[in-house]
Motif scaffolding. Sequence first.
Motif, PDB file in Angstrom:
ATOM      1  N   GLN A  66     -35.766  -4.235  -4.112  1.00 46.61           N
ATOM      2  CA  GLN A  66     -35.229  -4.446  -5.454  1.00 46.61           C
ATOM      3  C   GLN A  66     -35.487  -3.261  -6.378  1.00 46.61           C
ATOM      4  OE1 GLN A  66     -36.782  -8.187  -6.839  1.00 46.61           O
ATOM      5  NE2 GLN A  66     -35.321  -9.407  -5.655  1.00 46.61           N
ATOM      6  N   ASN A  67     -36.387  -2.345  -5.977  1.00 47.71           N
ATOM      7  CA  ASN A  67     -36.571  -1.112  -6.759  1.00 47.71           C
ATOM      8  C   ASN A  67     -35.274  -0.317  -6.864  1.00 47.71           C
ATOM      9  OD1 ASN A  67     -39.503  -0.508  -7.552  1.00 47.71           O
ATOM     10  ND2 ASN A  67     -39.736  -1.210  -5.438  1.00 47.71           N
ATOM     11  N   TYR A  68     -34.411  -0.476  -5.883  1.00 46.35           N
ATOM     12  CA  TYR A  68     -33.218   0.367  -5.790  1.00 46.35           C
ATOM     13  C   TYR A  68     -31.948  -0.340  -6.242  1.00 46.35           C
ATOM     14  CZ  TYR A  68     -36.629   2.760  -2.882  1.00 46.35           C
ATOM     15  OH  TYR A  68     -37.779   3.360  -2.416  1.00 46.35           O
ATOM     16  N   LEU A  69     -32.069  -1.526  -6.829  1.00 45.77           N
ATOM     17  CA  LEU A  69     -30.919  -2.269  -7.326  1.00 45.77           C
ATOM     18  C   LEU A  69     -30.992  -2.379  -8.845  1.00 45.77           C
ATOM     19  CD1 LEU A  69     -30.669  -5.152  -4.705  1.00 45.77           C
ATOM     20  CD2 LEU A  69     -28.963  -3.382  -5.116  1.00 45.77           C
ATOM     21  N   PRO A  70     -29.912  -2.040  -9.548  1.00 46.81           N
ATOM     22  CA  PRO A  70     -29.969  -2.051 -11.017  1.00 46.81           C
ATOM     23  C   PRO A  70     -30.098  -3.447 -11.610  1.00 46.81           C
ATOM     24  CG  PRO A  70     -27.733  -1.612 -10.253  1.00 46.81           C
ATOM     25  CD  PRO A  70     -28.605  -1.562  -9.042  1.00 46.81           C
ATOM     26  N   MET A  71     -29.624  -4.484 -10.917  1.00 49.95           N
ATOM     27  CA  MET A  71     -29.665  -5.837 -11.457  1.00 49.95           C
ATOM     28  C   MET A  71     -30.922  -6.596 -11.051  1.00 49.95           C
ATOM     29  SD  MET A  71     -25.684  -7.011 -10.945  1.00 49.95           S
ATOM     30  CE  MET A  71     -26.020  -8.596 -11.706  1.00 49.95           C
ATOM     31  N   ARG A  72     -31.850  -5.927 -10.367  1.00 48.69           N
ATOM     32  CA  ARG A  72     -33.062  -6.593  -9.893  1.00 48.69           C
ATOM     33  C   ARG A  72     -34.289  -5.843 -10.377  1.00 48.69           C
ATOM     34  NH1 ARG A  72     -31.904 -11.702  -7.864  1.00 48.69           N
ATOM     35  NH2 ARG A  72     -29.898 -11.616  -6.829  1.00 48.69           N
TER      36      ARG A  72
END
Length: 360
Positions: free
Chosen positions: A90-96
């Motif tokens: 989730q570090n690499y997802l903008p919505m997470r």
Amino acid sequence: MALLFAGLVVYASLYPFSGWRVQGVSPLAFLRAPFPQYWTGFDVASNLLGYAPLGFLLALAMLRLGWGRGAWWVSLGLPTLLSLAVETCQNYLPMRVPSNVDLVLNMAGAAMGAAGAWVMERLGVLRRWTQFRADWFEPTAHGSLVLLALWPFALLYPLPVPFGLGQVWDRLEAALATLLDETPFLAWVPAKPVLPDPLSPLAEAFCIGLCLLSPLLMGFAEMRSVLRRGLFLLLFFLCAFAAAGLSAALTYGPSHAWAWINPQAGAGVGIALLAGLAMLGLRRRLCTVTMLLTLAVSLTLLNRAPDSPYFAQSLEVWEQGRFIRFHGLSQWLGWLWPFAALIFGLRTVARASVTSGRPH
């Protein structure tokens, strides 16, 4: 079931799988971050309860494999590793946003599920379930039980026809057209008419009946007696009505829970009920073959029918409203369930043909 639920957890945690980027921070920096000051009851409940079934199912699986005390370490350790991997991604997802609180809650949820399995095992519930399963179902009943357990959840996503799972051709056609755009292969995509004719009321009722018969016959094929098939038929229709009513209530509000019941739906349910009663004594292999035929015809009818304006409105409610976190998962279940049932049925028939052809 444990492996399937783990896949659902990953899907729900990383959806919509778009916008991946690198922020330039350590992937595990969230572990050392202070606890967040603001949180909601929904976040706590979803993270706590979301991993409880996974710990429960893993504990059951390990107990059935005879792992003894090792089952508890597996049922806690594997969900913890899964949660750590998901939070890191989730570090690499903008919505997470990765969170150490989420990790702790996930671990606690898995521990709750494993503890529930331990209590059931100590009380003898698992032993009684094993006996119940042996009395009711055929020894080879595995994949079919998983598919039947998923069927009510697949009905929660808005459907163009009540109980009509598997209408995928329009989206598949659009995806193929986008993929093959500006290539000579675009002409190979068989397109439907621009304005296909809607299903007649009789065809819609027939389609609804076939869509209900498919999972019903799948269950019949795994039952060990006609009496058990009759009880399953009653529970099946109660579950179908409850799932369809819940879907309508979630989409339009509780006051419209039964708005999907129209003359076509009533006729389709009646067709499925009468056909199910007539097939109570059908042999196991014939149940599976008939299920394959009902799936093939219903998918053909569904994928030739256009979407109604009410169906498009339903999708907007789910995809832009409060169900944004869940619509992708239920959508895929609704799309893929009939095709998974087709694959399962074909494998079952092929396996039975090989077995019957062996010399005794």
